[in-house]
Enzyme design. Structure first.
Site, PDB file in Angstrom:
ATOM      1  N   LYS A  22       0.838  -1.213   0.000  1.00 25.84           N
ATOM      2  CA  LYS A  22       0.000   0.000   0.000  1.00 25.84           C
ATOM      3  C   LYS A  22       0.869   1.257   0.000  1.00 25.84           C
ATOM      4  O   LYS A  22       0.666   2.163  -0.803  1.00 25.84           O
ATOM      5  CB  LYS A  22      -0.897  -0.013   1.252  1.00 25.84           C
ATOM      6  CG  LYS A  22      -1.597   1.310   1.511  1.00 25.84           C
ATOM      7  CD  LYS A  22      -2.526   1.234   2.693  1.00 25.84           C
ATOM      8  CE  LYS A  22      -1.926   1.638   4.006  1.00 25.84           C
ATOM      9  NZ  LYS A  22      -1.629   3.076   4.159  1.00 25.84           N
ATOM     10  N   ASN A  23       1.847   1.282   0.910  1.00 20.86           N
ATOM     11  CA  ASN A  23       2.623   2.520   1.072  1.00 20.86           C
ATOM     12  C   ASN A  23       3.627   2.756  -0.045  1.00 20.86           C
ATOM     13  O   ASN A  23       4.232   3.827  -0.116  1.00 20.86           O
ATOM     14  CB  ASN A  23       3.335   2.520   2.427  1.00 20.86           C
ATOM     15  CG  ASN A  23       2.351   2.704   3.564  1.00 20.86           C
ATOM     16  OD1 ASN A  23       1.166   2.970   3.334  1.00 20.86           O
ATOM     17  ND2 ASN A  23       2.825   2.558   4.796  1.00 20.86           N
ATOM     18  N   CYS A 116      -6.255   7.943   8.783  1.00 21.64           N
ATOM     19  CA  CYS A 116      -6.592   7.390  10.097  1.00 21.64           C
ATOM     20  C   CYS A 116      -6.240   8.403  11.178  1.00 21.64           C
ATOM     21  O   CYS A 116      -5.219   9.089  11.096  1.00 21.64           O
ATOM     22  CB  CYS A 116      -5.785   6.113  10.344  1.00 21.64           C
ATOM     23  SG  CYS A 116      -6.434   4.673   9.497  1.00 21.64           S
ATOM     24  N   ARG A 121      -0.342  14.440  12.907  1.00 22.08           N
ATOM     25  CA  ARG A 121       0.056  14.248  11.513  1.00 22.08           C
ATOM     26  C   ARG A 121       0.082  15.542  10.695  1.00 22.08           C
ATOM     27  O   ARG A 121      -0.621  15.684   9.694  1.00 22.08           O
ATOM     28  CB  ARG A 121      -0.847  13.210  10.828  1.00 22.08           C
ATOM     29  CG  ARG A 121      -0.880  11.909  11.556  1.00 22.08           C
ATOM     30  CD  ARG A 121      -1.578  10.848  10.790  1.00 22.08           C
ATOM     31  NE  ARG A 121      -0.676  10.076   9.962  1.00 22.08           N
ATOM     32  CZ  ARG A 121      -1.044   9.034   9.250  1.00 22.08           C
ATOM     33  NH1 ARG A 121      -2.278   8.653   9.219  1.00 22.08           N
ATOM     34  NH2 ARG A 121      -0.170   8.370   8.541  1.00 22.08           N
ATOM     35  N   ASP A 305       3.590   0.802  12.159  1.00 26.40           N
ATOM     36  CA  ASP A 305       2.439   0.154  11.532  1.00 26.40           C
ATOM     37  C   ASP A 305       2.270  -1.308  11.965  1.00 26.40           C
ATOM     38  O   ASP A 305       1.294  -1.954  11.571  1.00 26.40           O
ATOM     39  CB  ASP A 305       2.555   0.222   9.998  1.00 26.40           C
ATOM     40  CG  ASP A 305       2.280   1.617   9.480  1.00 26.40           C
ATOM     41  OD1 ASP A 305       1.846   2.473  10.267  1.00 26.40           O
ATOM     42  OD2 ASP A 305       2.498   1.858   8.267  1.00 26.40           O
ATOM     43  N   ARG A 397      -9.079  -0.485   4.313  1.00 26.42           N
ATOM     44  CA  ARG A 397      -8.199   0.533   3.720  1.00 26.42           C
ATOM     45  C   ARG A 397      -6.872  -0.052   3.294  1.00 26.42           C
ATOM     46  O   ARG A 397      -6.235   0.457   2.378  1.00 26.42           O
ATOM     47  CB  ARG A 397      -7.881   1.629   4.760  1.00 26.42           C
ATOM     48  CG  ARG A 397      -9.038   2.440   5.193  1.00 26.42           C
ATOM     49  CD  ARG A 397      -8.557   3.476   6.155  1.00 26.42           C
ATOM     50  NE  ARG A 397      -7.799   4.452   5.392  1.00 26.42           N
ATOM     51  CZ  ARG A 397      -7.849   5.758   5.605  1.00 26.42           C
ATOM     52  NH1 ARG A 397      -8.586   6.241   6.564  1.00 26.42           N
ATOM     53  NH2 ARG A 397      -7.152   6.575   4.872  1.00 26.42           N
TER      54      ARG A 397
HETATM   55  C1  UD1 Z   1       3.918   6.891   6.391  1.00 26.55           C
HETATM   56  C2  UD1 Z   1       3.059   5.679   6.139  1.00 26.55           C
HETATM   57  C3  UD1 Z   1       2.385   5.252   7.429  1.00 26.55           C
HETATM   58  C4  UD1 Z   1       3.418   5.049   8.521  1.00 26.55           C
HETATM   59  C5  UD1 Z   1       4.332   6.259   8.663  1.00 26.55           C
HETATM   60  C6  UD1 Z   1       5.493   6.052   9.615  1.00 26.55           C
HETATM   61  C7  UD1 Z   1       2.390   5.959   3.841  1.00 26.55           C
HETATM   62  C8  UD1 Z   1       1.287   6.204   2.883  1.00 26.55           C
HETATM   63  N1  UD1 Z   1       2.071   5.991   5.144  1.00 26.55           N
HETATM   64  O1  UD1 Z   1       3.028   7.915   6.832  1.00 26.55           O
HETATM   65  O2  UD1 Z   1       1.689   4.039   7.181  1.00 26.55           O
HETATM   66  O3  UD1 Z   1       2.772   4.844   9.752  1.00 26.55           O
HETATM   67  O4  UD1 Z   1       4.899   6.601   7.382  1.00 26.55           O
HETATM   68  O5  UD1 Z   1       6.255   4.965   9.246  1.00 26.55           O
HETATM   69  O6  UD1 Z   1       3.508   5.700   3.446  1.00 26.55           O
HETATM   70  N2  UD1 Z   1       5.424  14.701  10.729  1.00 26.55           N
HETATM   71  C9  UD1 Z   1       5.473  16.041  11.002  1.00 26.55           C
HETATM   72  N3  UD1 Z   1       5.412  16.920   9.947  1.00 26.55           N
HETATM   73  C10 UD1 Z   1       5.305  16.498   8.648  1.00 26.55           C
HETATM   74  C11 UD1 Z   1       5.275  15.116   8.382  1.00 26.55           C
HETATM   75  C12 UD1 Z   1       5.325  14.236   9.453  1.00 26.55           C
HETATM   76  O7  UD1 Z   1       5.565  16.444  12.138  1.00 26.55           O
HETATM   77  O8  UD1 Z   1       5.268  17.337   7.748  1.00 26.55           O
HETATM   78  C13 UD1 Z   1       5.471  13.730  11.849  1.00 26.55           C
HETATM   79  C14 UD1 Z   1       4.155  12.945  11.955  1.00 26.55           C
HETATM   80  O9  UD1 Z   1       3.185  13.640  12.675  1.00 26.55           O
HETATM   81  C15 UD1 Z   1       4.620  11.700  12.658  1.00 26.55           C
HETATM   82  C16 UD1 Z   1       6.025  11.475  12.112  1.00 26.55           C
HETATM   83  O10 UD1 Z   1       6.442  12.740  11.588  1.00 26.55           O
HETATM   84  O11 UD1 Z   1       4.710  11.927  14.025  1.00 26.55           O
HETATM   85  C17 UD1 Z   1       6.114  10.412  11.036  1.00 26.55           C
HETATM   86  O12 UD1 Z   1       5.323  10.766   9.966  1.00 26.55           O
HETATM   87  P1  UD1 Z   1       5.671  10.357   8.466  1.00 26.55           P
HETATM   88  O13 UD1 Z   1       6.938   9.582   8.402  1.00 26.55           O
HETATM   89  O14 UD1 Z   1       5.564  11.574   7.621  1.00 26.55           O
HETATM   90  O15 UD1 Z   1       4.467   9.401   8.120  1.00 26.55           O
HETATM   91  P2  UD1 Z   1       3.497   9.423   6.884  1.00 26.55           P
HETATM   92  O16 UD1 Z   1       4.276   9.714   5.648  1.00 26.55           O
HETATM   93  O17 UD1 Z   1       2.307  10.226   7.190  1.00 26.55           O
END
Ligand code: UD1
Length: 418
Positions: A22-23, A116, A121, A305, A397
């Site tokens: 998925k990711n 979710c 986030r 995850d 999902r």
């Molecule tokens: C991706 C994955 C998700 C997984 C996560 C962490 C996809 C589609 N989803 O989500 O399944 O749980 O990586 O392995 O690939 N953060 C900020 N600012 C930002 C971006 C992130 O503060 O601009 C924080 C988030 O709130 C969180 C942490 O960084 O605490 C990790 O987030 P991130 O690695 O960005 O996860 P996703 O890309 O949303």
């Protein structure tokens, strides 16, 4: 509105072929608008997040054909730089469209993405990265308006190795002028897959899988026929379920190095594990011993995850486990539901202390996010009696045919339409 009805207590035995990840697939789909030639992606799982992403592509004007696990996208007809709000609210990964739509149309409009509810986030790292590439960003009335007549390569240091921000910046940089360097980049295998995909389209991206990624902008990208990598989180879920229930499973499609942190813990729990190429064989007698501490970390650390599914395992392992969730703030909503099934869990902020009990019992429980929902299913597979899991749209999902796959392994699980 469907629910799962599960009768626990069966051993799990058999083989599992991983679905496409998925990711990995979600950013690949977003990347398909970077060219106006045809993009064919194989290993596209039939899950709700993917269907929503395909809808987004359709709504910006792409022609999308879906044949089983294959998606063919022709974005020569793409016209819109606006990512539809209704779908953005459903799917956090819609944010990837920012980078690719900007590259294509030099502007993009998106509302704050959903997904979710597992914590705050924010997308500040995405936006500050895009700004460094020369994008002007105005936030107004709940929308983010981006504009960049010229995307210009830059040296970008991420405060945190965010997976999404790393991918979004790559998507905005592939056709930017000059060189982009992303430091403190996320190292997740899905980013390596994105690099392979883009390079197969004619991009010049190096270093994915490490902390520094270098992107040399190219003038144009062409069509591609590409098979997405296997889903390590899906495979991890079935491995954990087999560890809990006892039995033997052989998975294909995900190499052990993509699940090293989980496999390390499962071995400590008492499972026998053999790995070769993309196969993982796990044997468990169902009598597991707790490990003291599990902390979620960016890759190659223990994946957030798989935190919930692994917590389900800790519920009936001998001894206590302290889980520290370091990525997301509210990723223990499943704990209250596991307690209904007899689990002994104390949650304080980012910490959860789980004291193993002899057995869980069936109950009526509710999924409140994708992986937390999967945790309830795997816990129910070895609970005494019958469990009903409601709100399984969350589980849909990310898992294609979860019930069919578990049934083929010997579980008693059925989907019931409410
Ligand atoms: C991706 C994955 C998700 C997984 C996560 C962490 C996809 C589609 N989803 O989500 O399944 O749980 O990586 O392995 O690939 N953060 C900020 N600012 C930002 C971006 C992130 O503060 O601009 C924080 C988030 O709130 C969180 C942490 O960084 O605490 C990790 O987030 P991130 O690695 O960005 O996860 P996703 O890309 O949303």
């Amino acid at each position: 509105m469907d629910k799962f009805v599960i009768n626990g207590g069966e051993k799990l035995c058999g083989k599992l072929q991983a679905q496409g990840a998925k990711n990995a697939v979600l950013p690949l789909l977003a990347a398909s608008v970077l060219t106006d030639e045809q993009v064919k992606i194989r290993g596209v799982p039939q899950i709700r997040d993917v269907e929503n992403m395909l809808h987004i592509l359709t709504e910006v004007g792409c022609t999308v054909k879906r044949q089983k696990d294959c998606a063919v996208i022709d974005s020569s007809s793409a016209v819109s730089h606006e990512i539809p709000t209704r779908l953005t609210k459903e799917l956090r990964s819609s944010v990837f469209m920012l980078g690719s739509v900007l590259t294509r149309f030099h502007r993009a409009k998106i509302s704050y993405p959903g997904g979710c509810d597992i914590g705050l986030r924010p997308i500040d790292l995405h936006l500050s990265g895009l700004k460094r590439l020369g994008v002007k960003i105005v936030e107004k009335d709940g929308y983010i308006h981006c504009e960049a007549q010229r995307l210009q390569g830059a040296d970008i240091l991420l405060d945190f190795p965010s997976v999404g921000a790393t991918e979004n910046i790559i998507l905005a940089a592939v056709k930017a002028e000059g060189l982009t360097v992303i430091r403190n980049a996320a190292k997740e295998p899905e980013i390596v897959d994105l690099q392979h995909f883009l390079n197969a389209m004619g991009a010049n991206v190096r270093g994915a899988g490490g902390g520094t990624i270098v992107i040399e902008g190219v003038k144009r990208l062409h069509g591609v026929d590409y098979t997405a990598m296997g889903d390590r989180i899906e495979v991890g879920t079935y491995l954990v379920a087999t560890a809990i229930c006892g039995g033997e499973i052989e998975t294909s499609g995900v190499p052990a190095e993509n699940l090293a942190a989980l496999l390390h813990k499962l071995r400590e729990n008492g499972c026998k594990i053999h790995t070769k190429n993309d196969k993982i064989l796990l044997r468990s007698d169902g009598r597991l011993t707790s490990v003291d501490l599990v902390e979620t970390m960016p890759f190659p650390g223990f994946p957030t995850d798989l935190q919930a599914q692994y917590a389900a395992l800790c519920c009936t392992a001998r001894g206590s486990t302290l889980i520290m969730e370091n990525l997301f703030e509210t990723r223990y909503r499943y704990a209250a539901e596991l307690k209904r099934m007899g689990a002994d869990i104390t949650v304080r902020g980012r910490a959860a202390l789980i004291r193993g009990v002899e057995k869980l019992h069936g109950a009526c429980v509710m999924a409140s996010d994708l992986r937390g929902g999967a945790a309830l299913v795997v816990a129910a597979l070895n609970a005494e009696g019958q469990t009903t899991v409601t709100d399984i749209a969350y589980i849909d999902r990310g898992y294609a045919d979860l019930e069919g796959k578990f049934r083929r392994l010997g579980a008693k699980i059925k989907r019931v339409r409410i």
